[in-house]
Write an enzyme that holds these catalytic residues in place. Structure first.
Site, mmCIF file in Angstrom:
data_model
loop_
_atom_site.group_PDB
_atom_site.id
_atom_site.type_symbol
_atom_site.label_atom_id
_atom_site.label_comp_id
_atom_site.label_asym_id
_atom_site.label_seq_id
_atom_site.Cartn_x
_atom_site.Cartn_y
_atom_site.Cartn_z
ATOM 1 N N ARG A 1 95.712 -15.002 -79.742
ATOM 2 C CA ARG A 1 97.027 -15.231 -79.130
ATOM 3 C C ARG A 1 97.157 -16.678 -78.642
ATOM 4 O O ARG A 1 98.260 -17.194 -78.507
ATOM 5 C CB ARG A 1 97.265 -14.248 -77.984
ATOM 6 N N TYR B 1 124.102 -19.781 -85.774
ATOM 7 C CA TYR B 1 123.580 -18.540 -86.369
ATOM 8 C C TYR B 1 123.937 -17.331 -85.500
ATOM 9 O O TYR B 1 123.798 -17.376 -84.271
ATOM 10 C CB TYR B 1 122.061 -18.700 -86.476
ATOM 11 N N ASP C 1 118.186 -26.535 -83.951
ATOM 12 C CA ASP C 1 117.735 -25.629 -85.011
ATOM 13 C C ASP C 1 117.939 -26.359 -86.340
ATOM 14 O O ASP C 1 119.069 -26.566 -86.785
ATOM 15 C CB ASP C 1 118.556 -24.329 -84.942
ATOM 16 N N LYS D 1 112.907 -19.538 -94.309
ATOM 17 C CA LYS D 1 113.882 -20.098 -95.243
ATOM 18 C C LYS D 1 113.233 -21.186 -96.112
ATOM 19 O O LYS D 1 112.309 -20.890 -96.832
ATOM 20 C CB LYS D 1 115.082 -20.610 -94.455
HETATM 21 C C1 LIG Z 1 117.362 -17.296 -90.391
HETATM 22 C C2 LIG Z 1 117.746 -18.210 -89.299
HETATM 23 C C3 LIG Z 1 117.270 -18.031 -87.991
HETATM 24 C C4 LIG Z 1 116.380 -16.868 -87.609
HETATM 25 O O1 LIG Z 1 115.178 -16.905 -88.278
HETATM 26 P P1 LIG Z 1 114.291 -15.584 -88.549
HETATM 27 O O2 LIG Z 1 113.090 -16.107 -89.225
HETATM 28 O O3 LIG Z 1 115.139 -14.667 -89.405
HETATM 29 O O4 LIG Z 1 114.015 -14.967 -87.217
HETATM 30 C C5 LIG Z 1 117.648 -18.946 -87.029
HETATM 31 N N1 LIG Z 1 118.465 -19.978 -87.325
HETATM 32 C C6 LIG Z 1 118.950 -20.174 -88.568
HETATM 33 C C7 LIG Z 1 119.835 -21.342 -88.815
HETATM 34 C C8 LIG Z 1 118.626 -19.297 -89.593
HETATM 35 O O5 LIG Z 1 119.119 -19.488 -90.814
#
Ligand SMILES: *Cc1c(COP(=O)(O)O)cnc(C)c1O
Length: 392
Positions: A55, A109, A182, A207
Site C-alpha cells: 500500500r 467529465y 485533468d 485512456k
Molecule cells: C475516463 C476519465 C476519467 C476517469 O477515469 P477512470 O480511469 O475511468 O476512473 C477522468 N477524467 C477524464 C477526462 C476521463 O476521460
C-alpha cells in the site's frame, strides 16, 4: 532527454544486482523482508528509501511512476486504481492546507461533477462551477468563492474547448489556490501543465497512456510542494494501482508517443473528411481556425498535434436516428472509453452527459445530434467507409 526517449527508457532497468532485468517485472509481494529490523525501521521512518508494504510502495508501480513523472516533467507521481481515485486524491491534497472549496470548470467529465456534488459537497466542501475558458469569469469566481482548489481539463469533453492553463495558473497562484488539471484528453505529448504553472496533474491511465483498452488506472503528478501530501494520503487511504496494471501501463506508455502522433494525424484527416460529408452538420476539432479557443490552441499546443477526439453533429438527427447510426457501425467500436488503438464512438447525451440537466446541456451547447469519436491507429480509409455506410 527528449519525450520519445523518456517514454522508452524512464523507470526501467533498476539495478538489483549484477544482472539487471531489461524490463521491470511484476512484483506481487504484499510485504518485504529486510536484512535488519533497523533498516525496516528507517524505511518506516522515511529516512531511507525501501519497500515495506504494497500500500505504501511497490517496485513495479515505482518504475511506472518514474516514467510518468518524466513525461509530465513533474516532481513525482502516484499511480492509482482509477482516474477517479486519482482525482479524489488530487483534490484532497490540494485542499489539505487550503479552504475546503473547489472551483470547477463547467465543461468537465461527468463523474468528476458527480464526485464533487455527491461526495465532496456533503462532506462540507463548497463546490462552484465556472466557464474555465473565460479567464475574466474565473478571476471573478476566485475573488468571490476563495477556492482552495481550481479544477479544469486541458481539452474538454465532448465539445473540445481548451482553457488557458498558463493564465489560470497565474490567477490561482495570486489567490493562493492550487490548480489541478485533468490532462487525460491532451496527454503530456500535447500539454504539460506543471511547466505552465499548475500544481497537480491527473490522468485516467485507462485512456491514451495505457492505450489498449485493457487497464483501469489513474495517476497524480505533482510539484514538489504537493508530492508528500499526495503520497501520505495514498499510504493512509490506499487507492493504489495493482502491479499487474502498472506493468501493462508501463508497457503501453513505451509506444504511447507513436500511437498518439498517429491518432492525432488520424483525427485531423477524419475531421476534414467529416466536414465534407453531406450528412454532417458540424464538426468540432481543434484545428478549426474558427474554434472559440483558437488563440490558446495556437499558443499552448504543438503545431499539428490537436488530440485524437473529434465530435460531430449529424444533420437533422434525433435520438432514434443516432441510435440507428450507432447500430449500423461495424468497425468503429461503440463503447464507453477513449484513447484506445481502435476508433471508438460514444453518444454523450446517453452516456457521459446523461445526468446533466437539459437546460445546462443546452447552455453547454451539447445537442441531441452530437456524437464523439476517439480515433485509433487504423487506416482511416476503413473508418471513413464504416462511418459513410452508417451515415447513409
Ligand atoms: C475516463 C476519465 C476519467 C476517469 O477515469 P477512470 O480511469 O475511468 O476512473 C477522468 N477524467 C477524464 C477526462 C476521463 O476521460
Amino acid at each position: 532527454m527528449k519525450f520519445h526517449t523518456k517514454a522508452v527508457h524512464a523507470g526501467d532497468r533498476k539495478r538489483l544486482g549484477p544482472d539487471t532485468p531489461v524490463t521491470t517485472p511484476i512484483y506481487t509481494a504484499a510485504s518485504y523482508l529486510h536484512d535488519s529490523t533497523a533498516r525496516l525501521d528507517r524505511i518506516f521512518g522515511h529516512t531511507e528509501h525501501g519497500y515495506a508494504y504494497q500500500r505504501y510502495d511497490n517496485p513495479t508501480n515505482a518504475a511506472l511512476e518514474e516514467q510518468i513523472t518524466a513525461l509530465e516533467n513533474g516532481h513525482g507521481t502516484l499511480t492509482c486504481a482509477s482516474g477517479m481515485a486519482a482525482l479524489q486524491i488530487a483534490v484532497l491534497a490540494a485542499c489539505a492546507t487550503r479552504p475546503k472549496s473547489v472551483l470547477c470548470a463547467e465543461a468537465i467529465y461527468g463523474a468528476t461533477i458527480r464526485m464533487l456534488d455527491s461526495v465532496f459537497a456533503p462532506l462540507g466542501f463548497a463546490v462552484h462551477y465556472v466557464d474555465a475558458c473565460d479567464p475574466a469569469a474565473v478571476e471573478t469566481a476566485i475573488d468571490q468563492h476563495k477556492p482552495g482548489c481550481v479544477l479544469v481539463e486541458t481539452i474538454s469533453n465532448p465539445l473540445l474547448r481548451v482553457c488557458d492553463i498558463e493564465r489560470l495558473a497565474v490567477l490561482c497562484r495570486k489567490a493562493g489556490a492550487a490548480l489541478v488539471v485533468d490532462n487525460t484528453f491532451a496527454t503530456p505529448l500535447l500539454m504539460r501543465s506543471l511547466e505552465l504553472g499548475a500544481h497537480l496533474v491527473v490522468h485516467s491511465l485507462t485512456k491514451f497512456l495505457a492505450g489498449h483498452g485493457d487497464v483501469l488506472g489513474g495517476a497524480v503528478i505533482s510539484d514538489e510542494e504537493h508530492f508528500e501530501p499526495v503520497r501520505q494520503l495514498s499510504r493512509t487511504c490506499g487507492p493504489v494501482l495493482g502491479p499487474f496494471e502498472a506493468y501493462l501501463t508501463m508497457r503501453g506508455i513505451k509506444t504511447f508517443p507513436l500511437r498518439m502522433e498517429r491518432q492525432c494525424a488520424n483525427a485531423r484527416s477524419l475531421a476534414a473528411w467529416l466536414r465534407n460529408h453531406p450528412k454532417v452538420e458540424r464538426v468540432f476539432y481543434l484545428d478549426d481556425p474558427a474554434h472559440p479557443d483558437a488563440a490558446v490552441i495556437r499558443r499552448l499546443l504543438p503545431e499539428g498535434l490537436y488530440g485524437a477526439m473529434v465530435s460531430f453533429e449529424i444533420r437533422g438527427a434525433q435520438r432514434d436516428g443516432i441510435f440507428d447510426f450507432l447500430d449500423r457501425l461495424k468497425l468503429v467500436v461503440r463503447a464507453t472509453s477513449l484513447g484506445d488503438v481502435h476508433t471508438m464512438v460514444l453518444y454523450p447525451m446517453m452516456s457521459s452527459h446523461r445526468e446533466v440537466p437539459p437546460d445546462l446541456r443546452d447552455r453547454m451547447g451539447i445537442r441531441e445530434n452530437l456524437v464523439r469519436l476517439s480515433t485509433g491507429i487504423e487506416d482511416m480509409e476503413d473508418v471513413e467507409a464504416d462511418l459513410d455506410q452508417a451515415l447513409a
